[in-house]
Write a protein that holds these residues in place. Structure first.
Motif, mmCIF file in Angstrom:
data_model
loop_
_atom_site.group_PDB
_atom_site.id
_atom_site.type_symbol
_atom_site.label_atom_id
_atom_site.label_comp_id
_atom_site.label_asym_id
_atom_site.label_seq_id
_atom_site.Cartn_x
_atom_site.Cartn_y
_atom_site.Cartn_z
ATOM 1 N N LEU A 1 49.823 29.532 -36.855
ATOM 2 C CA LEU A 1 50.825 29.959 -37.822
ATOM 3 C C LEU A 1 50.313 31.212 -38.515
ATOM 4 O O LEU A 1 49.149 31.253 -38.924
ATOM 5 N N ILE A 2 51.178 32.198 -38.612
ATOM 6 C CA ILE A 2 50.781 33.459 -39.227
ATOM 7 C C ILE A 2 51.819 33.832 -40.276
ATOM 8 O O ILE A 2 53.013 33.855 -39.969
ATOM 9 N N PRO A 3 51.379 34.109 -41.518
ATOM 10 C CA PRO A 3 52.349 34.521 -42.531
ATOM 11 C C PRO A 3 53.037 35.823 -42.105
ATOM 12 O O PRO A 3 52.424 36.686 -41.476
ATOM 13 N N ALA A 4 54.308 35.945 -42.454
ATOM 14 C CA ALA A 4 55.059 37.160 -42.119
ATOM 15 C C ALA A 4 54.546 38.343 -42.928
ATOM 16 O O ALA A 4 54.478 39.461 -42.436
ATOM 17 N N LYS A 5 54.190 38.066 -44.175
ATOM 18 C CA LYS A 5 53.701 39.132 -45.054
ATOM 19 C C LYS A 5 53.058 38.491 -46.271
ATOM 20 O O LYS A 5 53.027 37.277 -46.397
ATOM 21 N N TYR B 1 56.256 33.349 -45.678
ATOM 22 C CA TYR B 1 56.638 32.955 -44.325
ATOM 23 C C TYR B 1 58.128 33.156 -44.139
ATOM 24 O O TYR B 1 58.911 32.981 -45.053
ATOM 25 N N GLY B 2 58.504 33.468 -42.922
ATOM 26 C CA GLY B 2 59.906 33.656 -42.588
ATOM 27 C C GLY B 2 60.434 32.505 -41.760
ATOM 28 O O GLY B 2 59.777 31.481 -41.554
ATOM 29 N N GLU B 3 61.643 32.696 -41.273
ATOM 30 C CA GLU B 3 62.330 31.688 -40.465
ATOM 31 C C GLU B 3 61.531 31.317 -39.213
ATOM 32 O O GLU B 3 61.558 30.176 -38.773
ATOM 33 N N ASP B 4 60.807 32.283 -38.664
ATOM 34 C CA ASP B 4 60.027 31.997 -37.458
ATOM 35 C C ASP B 4 58.960 30.936 -37.718
ATOM 36 O O ASP B 4 58.613 30.167 -36.822
ATOM 37 N N ALA B 5 58.449 30.844 -38.938
ATOM 38 C CA ALA B 5 57.437 29.834 -39.261
ATOM 39 C C ALA B 5 58.029 28.431 -39.183
ATOM 40 O O ALA B 5 57.375 27.495 -38.718
ATOM 41 N N VAL B 6 59.278 28.292 -39.618
ATOM 42 C CA VAL B 6 59.942 26.989 -39.547
ATOM 43 C C VAL B 6 60.118 26.585 -38.083
ATOM 44 O O VAL B 6 59.814 25.453 -37.702
#
Length: 183
Positions: A69-73, A82-87
């Protein structure tokens, strides 16, 4: 490097002007199956993501350490966002774990998904390998269960003292036999 889980390229945050020059109406807010507003997830903190995914923040930090898992920013204050991709990625991880995949195998799957050179046969091979491992574990556990059934059958007098317990005696004699066998 592209994100392994397909992410939406739609930008729901900004309204664009219509061709007539007047502002376009506010974009519709799309809700996902959990009933959450997608727009609100553009910059979720680790706490919000953990609550939404029903996992602990420690789990999310562990997934970060494991490169799953990588934070978006990061926010100006340094918070991971985190963004939608994290979900979607967390759903992917959870489903893969449900299928018996280890975190290492999940990482491999995510790397394959991100690698344009990977193909479906690569993923299929990993899935087949995992299935064979699971089948071997099942056979091993069935053998252990059978061995325990046999030990339980020899113990007919539950009132015997522990020193005379046939299960303990059988385990001890099995251990002694294994130690004397040549390897």
């Amino acid at each position: 490097m592209r994100t392994p889980i397909n992410s939406s390229k739609r930008d729901l945050a900004g309204a664009k002007a219509s061709p007539e020059g007047s502002p376009a109406p506010e974009p519709r807010r799309r809700t996902d199956p959990r009933g959450e507003v997608t727009r609100a997830r553009a910059g979720m903190t680790i706490g919000k993501l953990a609550k939404l995914a029903d996992v602990s923040t420690d789990t999310l930090r562990f997934y970060e350490d494991e490169r799953l898992l990588i934070p978006a920013k990061k926010s100006e204050a340094g918070y991971r966002l985190y963004g939608e991709d994290a979900v979607r990625r967390l759903d992917f991880i959870r489903h893969a774990q449900h299928c018996g995949m280890t975190l290492s195998e999940i990482r491999q799957l995510l790397e394959m998904k991100a690698d344009d050179r990977s193909c479906c046969s690569d993923v299929r091979s990993l899935a087949i390998r995992k299935k064979l491992q699971l089948e071997q574990k099942i056979k091993t556990m069935q053998a252990m269960s059978q061995a325990l059934s046999e030990l339980i059958e020899i113990c007919t007098d539950e009132g015997k003292p522990v020193d005379d317990c046939p299960i303990l005696a059988a385990l001890e004699s099995s251990m002694a036999n294994q130690q004397h066998e040549p390897h």
